[in-house]
Scaffold this motif. Structure first.
Motif: not given
Length: 699
Positions: A32-54
């Protein structure tokens, strides 16, 4: 550069879905970010029993500007065409268009500059797109909403460059979840909402609110704590990476505790104890030594010890009571099952369908009895009568209460019940081992009876499903036939068995034929051998064996002994690494191409014997003699399974083949000479076919 923090807070996400969900959502956000030409340096994701985090780092403050050009009519085109171009592009006058030169004339071009939006304006759309495209293996709707999610979604924390993004995720039915800069901590210990301004702020405040965001950190806390508790009790923790990952997905603040198993249950088989602990309660087992279970278990609470008034005594006691109830059930099955001998259970297998077209488990056992007896003759030290007995009792434990409760214990319980009934130790071990190996990390049986029974089980399954045309297709393999084939390969190769697969498959098909007509045995056998060849490539991939060399040897169609096949492949591989082998491969390709081209041109196959009387040149006569000599030497070496010697015979062809190409004109004006020389080139391939199909070897 600015950073995006995105958190989806919901009810508990099943542990088995967390890792995949975290990565899938990260990939959707990247797209979705690339489709809007929003470049970035890196992404990280995390998960717990109750939350998805990026967290997305290094985003720009706005999208780049875009210049859009639309080509119009030529200069001097009809007024109607120019007017249409102006209307389509919102031009009030044609002078607003640019003129571009082209080889075929000048054209009007409408140029429009699209100014990029700020990242704060573009990011909500990207988030909503990713949310809308995300799918779960299982999902639900709640309230009046129509959007599906794994569990009810409570909040969306979306913070960019320290500020909350404006937007909301529409759930349908008049429901939506607005973006904000708030989240909450542990459900019980810190449920109050709090604001965050960055990922570092978010992570630190979560920890203060008794939530450890990183799943790997939670795993380390559990593993280290469990090992420490077991060690303090003089025991060792039974390592279980799968259980560790699952438990880490059940708690946001892991706190390991040590419980005690009631002495009344310690005489249960240690596999029963471990399975009950794991399957029913998600507890970790301990061991006293390599063969006996420890009397302690480790469980993980979602509450910190400093929040528990008595230090966890009541929690430990409660878990011990629950476990005792579970083990009481296991005790009942253990005591009840041993009242009925395995032999008496065999008849009950007639009531369990193995497959609608392949009969019952009773039918399968009968086929295994027959096949095991034959396999015993190829396995050194395997007693035929004991192998038959092991096959007869192999599936009987499937009718027991214990296996009904814990399917994971099939075979294992059969061993215990067989030994209780007074069966030979080897028979019991074979029953326990015959499902192995089920994966690359499984130990492969090595005891003769175990090997015979494991082979019989897998080969019967493979031939049966091939006979009824229920083969794996693409990624679908509902009957785990690829795994069964890999198991057969490992059993043969690791135990160095000289097993004629063609003959064994025919015998297995004979046993299946008693239930009804089957397709032609040779056709089924050929297809199944080819399937083994494909699986063998997978099995040998880690050993660095080239798949094309396996193809080249299997293509001969006369090799069904896997050990001999591997010897031939190794000899071929060594040969091709030599200068003679590499050059001969090139020469073979050259000869084959010439024959192919000329055959197509003349519409004639040049596969007739070479006429020695037409060998006009000395070098072609030498090649003819060398081919005859190499063929005879290779056949003699192969008959003695001296595959290195066969390759050495082929190596002697290099010089006469090189001389032939250097000194002989294949396409001679004399048609008889030309045809004979093409037959001589064709004979090169025929000779090399004694050791491998060189046409299947990649350069």
């Amino acid at each position: 550069m600015p950073e995006l923090l995105l958190e989806l807070l919901s009810e508990e996400i099943p542990a088995r879905m967390q890792k995949r969900a975290s990565e899938d959502f990260r990939q959707l956000m990247i797209a979705a970010l690339k489709a809007r030409s929003l470049d970035f340096e890196r992404t990280r994701s995390f998960v717990t029993p109750r939350r998805l985090t990026i967290v997305v780092e290094g985003l720009p403050e706005r999208q780049p500007d875009v210049v859009e050009e639309k080509k119009g009519p030529k200069i001097g085109a009809p007024e109607q065409a120019i007017a249409g171009f102006m209307r389509a592009n919102g031009l009030l006058d044609i002078s607003e268009a640019e003129v571009q030169e082209a080889p075929k004339g000048s054209f009007y071009v409408a140029v429009r500059k699209i100014e990029g939006r700020t990242a704060s304006e573009a990011l909500p759309d990207a988030i909503i797109e990713a949310l809308s495209k995300f799918s779960w293996p299982k999902s639900m709707r709640w309230g009046e909403g129509t959007t599906r999610w794994v569990r009810p979604l409570h909040s969306i924390c979306a913070v960019f460059d320290g500020e909350a993004l404006e937007g909301s995720f529409d759930l349908g039915g008049g429901l939506s979840v607005a973006f904000g800069n708030q989240t909450s901590g542990h459900r019980f210990m810190a449920p109050e909402a709090f604001k965050v301004s960055s990922f570092a702020d978010y992570r630190e405040k979560l920890r203060t609110a008794r939530v450890i965001l990183d799943a790997e950190e939670r795993r380390e806390i559990i593993a280290n704590g469990a090992r420490s508790l077991a060690g303090e009790a003089g025991l060792s923790l039974k390592e279980d990476p799968g259980l560790l990952a699952e438990v880490a997905g059940l708690v946001e603040w892991p706190e390991p505790f040590l419980g005690t198993i009631d002495e009344a249950f310690m005489d249960l088989p240690h596999e029963v104890l471990a399975t009950s602990l794991k399957v029913h309660q998600k507890y970790f087992s301990t061991t006293a030594n390599a063969s006996s279970a420890g009397d302690r278990f480790v469980f993980v609470s979602n509450l910190a010890k400093d929040r528990i008034k008595d230090g966890g005594s009541r929690i430990i006691a409660g878990n011990e009571r629950v476990l005792s109830a579970r083990l009481a059930d296991a005790r009942f099955f253990w005591d009840h099952d041993r009242k009925i001998k395995l032999e008496a259970r065999v008849k009950s297998l007639r009531g369990i369908v193995f497959h609608a077209k392949l009969g019952t488990l009773g039918d399968k056992v009968e086929r295994m009895e027959s096949l095991t007896g034959e396999l015993a003759s190829y396995i050194p030290g395997c007693d035929k009568d004991a192998a038959w007995r092991a096959a007869r009792l192999s599936k009987a434990d499937l009718t027991s209460g214990m296996v009904g409760e814990f399917p994971e214990l099939q075979g294992i319980m059969g061993r215990y019940y067989a030994l209780h009934d007074g069966e030979a130790v080897g028979v019991g071990e074979a029953i326990a081992d015959h499902y192995a190996p089920q994966g690359p990390s499984d130990d492969c049986p090595s005891a003769p009876l175990s090997v015979a029974l494991a082979l019989a089980d897998k080969i019967d399954t493979l031939t049966g499903f091939w006979a009824i045309d229920e083969k794996p297709t693409g990624s679908k393999d509902p009957f785990a036939l690829r795994r069964a084939a890999l198991g057969v390969i490992r059993l043969i190769v690791e135990n160095k068995l000289r097993l004629p697969l063609n003959k064994v498959i025919h015998s297995s098909l004979d046993a299946h034929a008693s239930a009804g007509p089957l397709p032609a045995f040779d056709e089924v056998t050929s297809e199944l051998i080819a399937f083994f060849a494909e699986r063998l490539k997978v099995a040998l991939k880690d050993r660095g064996v080239r798949h094309d060399l396996i193809n080249a040897v299997f293509a001969l169609g006369d090799e069904d002994d896997l050990l001999r096949l591997l010897d031939r492949v190794e000899a071929l591989s060594a040969f091709l690494k030599t200068e003679d082998g590499a050059n001969l491969l090139v020469a073979h390709g050259r000869a084959a191409n010439i024959v192919k081209i000329e055959s197509k041109k003349d519409q004639v196959r040049f596969d007739e014997p070479v006429d020695a009387s037409l060998l006009a040149e000395e070098s072609e006569a030498e090649l003819f003699e060398a081919l005859e000599s190499a063929r005879e030497a290779a056949e003699a070496a192969i008959s003695k399974e001296n595959f290195g010697g066969a390759m050495a015979a082929m190596a002697r062809l290099r010089k006469p083949v090189d001389n032939f190409f250097d000194q002989v004109m294949v396409n001679a004006e004399n048609r008889a000479l030309r045809s004979n020389r093409l037959r001589l080139l064709s004979a090169i391939d025929k000779t090399l076919l004694k050791v491998a199909d060189f046409s299947r070897i990649e350069g």
